[in-house]
Scaffold this motif. Structure first.
Motif, short mmCIF file in Angstrom:
data_model
loop_
_atom_site.label_atom_id
_atom_site.label_comp_id
_atom_site.label_asym_id
_atom_site.label_seq_id
_atom_site.Cartn_x
_atom_site.Cartn_y
_atom_site.Cartn_z
N VAL A 1 0.84 -1.21 0.00
CA VAL A 1 0.00 0.00 0.00
C VAL A 1 0.88 1.27 0.00
N HIS A 2 2.06 1.14 -0.55
CA HIS A 2 3.03 2.24 -0.49
C HIS A 2 2.47 3.56 -1.01
N THR A 3 1.73 3.52 -2.10
CA THR A 3 1.20 4.75 -2.68
C THR A 3 -0.07 5.22 -1.99
N ARG A 4 -0.56 4.43 -1.02
CA ARG A 4 -1.82 4.77 -0.32
C ARG A 4 -1.66 4.71 1.20
N LEU A 5 -0.43 4.92 1.67
CA LEU A 5 -0.17 4.79 3.10
C LEU A 5 -1.04 5.71 3.95
N ARG A 6 -1.12 6.96 3.61
CA ARG A 6 -1.90 7.90 4.41
C ARG A 6 -3.40 7.60 4.37
N PRO A 7 -3.99 7.40 3.20
CA PRO A 7 -5.41 7.06 3.18
C PRO A 7 -5.72 5.75 3.92
N LYS A 8 -4.74 4.84 3.95
CA LYS A 8 -4.94 3.55 4.61
C LYS A 8 -4.68 3.62 6.12
N GLY A 9 -4.28 4.77 6.61
CA GLY A 9 -4.06 4.93 8.04
C GLY A 9 -2.66 4.67 8.53
N PHE A 10 -1.68 4.70 7.61
CA PHE A 10 -0.29 4.45 8.00
C PHE A 10 0.57 5.71 7.81
N ARG A 11 0.09 6.79 8.37
CA ARG A 11 0.82 8.06 8.27
C ARG A 11 2.20 7.95 8.90
N GLY A 12 2.31 7.15 9.96
CA GLY A 12 3.59 7.00 10.63
C GLY A 12 4.68 6.49 9.72
N CYS A 13 4.31 5.66 8.76
CA CYS A 13 5.30 5.11 7.82
C CYS A 13 5.86 6.20 6.91
N THR A 14 5.05 7.20 6.61
CA THR A 14 5.47 8.25 5.67
C THR A 14 6.42 9.25 6.30
N VAL A 15 6.58 9.21 7.62
CA VAL A 15 7.47 10.16 8.27
C VAL A 15 8.65 9.44 8.95
N TYR A 16 8.84 8.18 8.61
CA TYR A 16 9.94 7.41 9.20
C TYR A 16 11.17 7.51 8.31
N ASP A 17 12.32 7.67 8.94
CA ASP A 17 13.59 7.76 8.20
C ASP A 17 14.63 6.91 8.91
N CYS A 18 15.20 5.96 8.19
CA CYS A 18 16.22 5.09 8.80
C CYS A 18 17.62 5.64 8.60
N PHE A 19 17.76 6.75 7.87
CA PHE A 19 19.06 7.38 7.59
C PHE A 19 20.02 6.41 6.90
N GLY A 20 19.48 5.47 6.13
CA GLY A 20 20.33 4.53 5.40
C GLY A 20 20.76 3.33 6.20
N ALA A 21 20.25 3.19 7.43
CA ALA A 21 20.63 2.05 8.27
C ALA A 21 20.13 0.73 7.70
N GLY A 22 19.00 0.78 7.01
CA GLY A 22 18.42 -0.45 6.47
C GLY A 22 19.33 -1.16 5.50
N GLN A 23 19.85 -0.43 4.53
CA GLN A 23 20.72 -1.08 3.55
C GLN A 23 22.07 -1.44 4.16
N GLN A 24 22.52 -0.67 5.17
CA GLN A 24 23.79 -0.99 5.81
C GLN A 24 23.71 -2.32 6.56
N VAL A 25 22.61 -2.51 7.29
CA VAL A 25 22.42 -3.78 8.01
C VAL A 25 22.22 -4.93 7.03
N SER A 26 21.39 -4.70 6.02
CA SER A 26 21.05 -5.77 5.06
C SER A 26 22.25 -6.19 4.22
N GLN A 27 22.94 -5.21 3.65
CA GLN A 27 24.02 -5.54 2.72
C GLN A 27 25.40 -5.52 3.35
#
Length: 282
Positions: free
Chosen positions: A63-89
């Motif tokens: 629901v990436h393109t509909r996060l806010r209408p679907k009630g996931f506003r918190g996801c749209t303001v989250y920032d991992c500062f690139g930690a996600g790819q650093q941990v993964s890769q």
């Protein structure tokens, strides 16, 4: 202002790029590792380490393109500062937690540690870009290297790391940078550190060089306010109205703060930050 910044040097593009989320090289850690509760920001509750039901097999959000209408506003303001790819890769060498389930728990526990380190790197990199004095710039560069080396640690070392203690070492440098950059604006009238400014009427206010570190500005009216050189470290800008506000030269402003606020085309932002799409779609 120019006197404080005359020795500024540009931050290498690769430094900024490494501190931005690259979801294509991450195994959706932000959709699994954190817990969240049903609220105005999230339509459902989820335990830490539990995959969000919107997560697809290819690690994309359904629901990436509909996060806010679907009630996931918190996801749209989250920032991992690139930690996600650093941990993964980096930390886990490209291991997929679904295909290597024995690594999943450790990966999810390491992720918030890495995020804290990357957030500190972002602030340190920002501080160095302000470069108020050569000695301070050298101290910042040294601390960037220390922090960057910590991000290259193995999973076990990261889990044993005292991030709070490391943050205590970093914060004085950030404070000194802020004070030096804002030296020409310092006054008691502009010291709002940690202030409760919920719903405050600050329309058109001259807040140049103000200390707004940790200030609660939820729902405040900042339309047309001048926030040049204002320190916004940790300021809560949720639903703050920043239409027409001058933020282009604010210091320590991050993307998630901008994403949480309400702005428009007249809001002046730093070149390193993006104008949120939801400002125009509601």
């Amino acid at each position: 202002m120019s006197e404080n910044r005359e020795h500024a040097e540009p931050v290498p593009v690769e430094d900024r790029h490494a501190l931005q989320a690259d979801c294509a090289n991450c195994f959706a850690l932000c959709c699994v590792a954190p817990a969240f509760s049903a609220s105005v920001d999230f339509a459902i509750s989820k335990d830490a380490g539990q995959a969000c039901p919107n997560l697809q097999p290819d690690f994309r959000c359904g629901v990436h393109t509909r996060l806010r209408p679907k009630g996931f506003r918190g996801c749209t303001v989250y920032d991992c500062f690139g930690a996600g790819q650093q941990v993964s890769q980096g930390t886990f060498g490209g291991q997929d937690w679904r295909r290597v389930p024995q690594a999943a728990k450790q990966m999810f526990t390491v992720f918030p540690v890495m995020r804290d380190l990357h957030e500190l790197l972002w602030y340190l990199t920002e501080a160095r870009s302000l470069c108020p004095t050569l000695p301070l710039r050298e101290e910042l560069t040294a601390q960037i290297e220390v922090t960057r080396n910590l991000t290259r640690s193995g999973p076990d070392e990261l889990l044993e790391l005292d991030v709070t203690a490391h943050r205590r070492n970093v914060n004085p440098l950030l404070l000194r940078t802020s004070e030096r950059v804002r030296a020409g604006f310092l006054s008691e009238k502009k010291d709002h550190r940690g202030a409760d400014l919920i719903g405050a009427k600050l329309k058109g206010r001259d807040l140049t060089g103000a200390n707004l570190r940790g200030a609660c500005l939820i729902g405040s009216d900042l339309r047309g306010a001048d926030l040049a050189m204002a320190d916004l470290t940790g300021a809560d800008l949720r639903d703050a109205d920043i239409r027409g506000a001058h933020l282009a030269e604010s210091i320590f402003l991050i993307q998630s703060q901008v994403d949480a606020a309400k702005g428009d085309t007249s809001t002046m932002l730093p070149p390193s930050l993006a104008r949120p799409g939801h400002w125009f779609t509601g």
